[in-house]
Design a protein around this motif. Structure first.
Motif: not given
Length: 189
Positions: A23, A34-36, A45, A107, A109, A119
């Motif tokens: 993340a 926030q990105y995974v 995102n 998403t 986390t 997730t």
């Protein structure tokens, strides 16, 4: 003046999202998205997926807080909806199981005490769909996943390079996952 834009909702199979544990934020601002990053290099995102709602449970203590399990041919997604996702919570409370559904969500986390990254998805919308819609999602997601696999094999962009370095991505595993997903559609014919 900077305008507001929505992140693109990525298509990712449940197995790949489950395998994701990297993340990040593009900026240091706490409100930055926030990105995974997934093992095939999808920077997620928001996510769009379709599957079968197979479980739902009100896990709230003081107010309704719904958890739903939605399966696709590779595994299952967990969605959580409460007072800040009222339409999704209402849908989960009223929907009869099993049901084909399509979900757009964010998403999220969570790192456990032992260091595992879980997730889940906070749904922006959940809609009941038909089997054809779910099948078309499987085919489109398979196509996009294969495109990301080719990109990661070529290390053609920064996301694929980062994913390959972090996950030591086994592209054969993800190709087999895609094949399994497509074959699951043929099995029902």
């Amino acid at each position: 003046m900077a305008g507001f834009f929505r992140e693109v909702a990525r298509r990712v199979f449940a197995q790949e999202l489950k395998d994701s544990n990297l993340a990040s934020r593009d900026e240091s601002d706490q409100y930055a998205p926030q990105y995974v990053l997934t093992p095939t290099g999808a920077k997620v995102n928001r996510i769009f997926f379709a599957g079968t709602l197979i479980e739902k449970e009100d896990i709230g203590t003081d107010s309704e807080y719904w958890r739903g399990r939605i399966s696709d041919p590779t595994g299952s997604f967990l969605v959580y909806a409460g007072q800040y996702q009222p339409e999704a919570a209402q849908f989960l409370s009223e929907c009869e199981l099993p049901a084909f559904v399509a979900v757009v969500g964010k998403t999220s986390t969570y790192t456990t005490d032992d260091g595992n990254v879980l997730t889940s998805i906070r749904p922006e919308s959940i809609q009941q769909v038909d089997e054809l819609t779910r099948d078309l999602w499987v085919l489109d997601t398979a196509k996009q996943t294969l495109e990301r696999i080719r990109t990661i094999e070529l290390e053609a962009d920064q996301n694929s390079k980062t994913a390959k370095e972090h996950y030591s991505t086994d592209t054969a595993f993800y190709r087999a996952m895609v094949k399994k997903a497509i074959e699951s559609l043929k099995e029902r014919e």
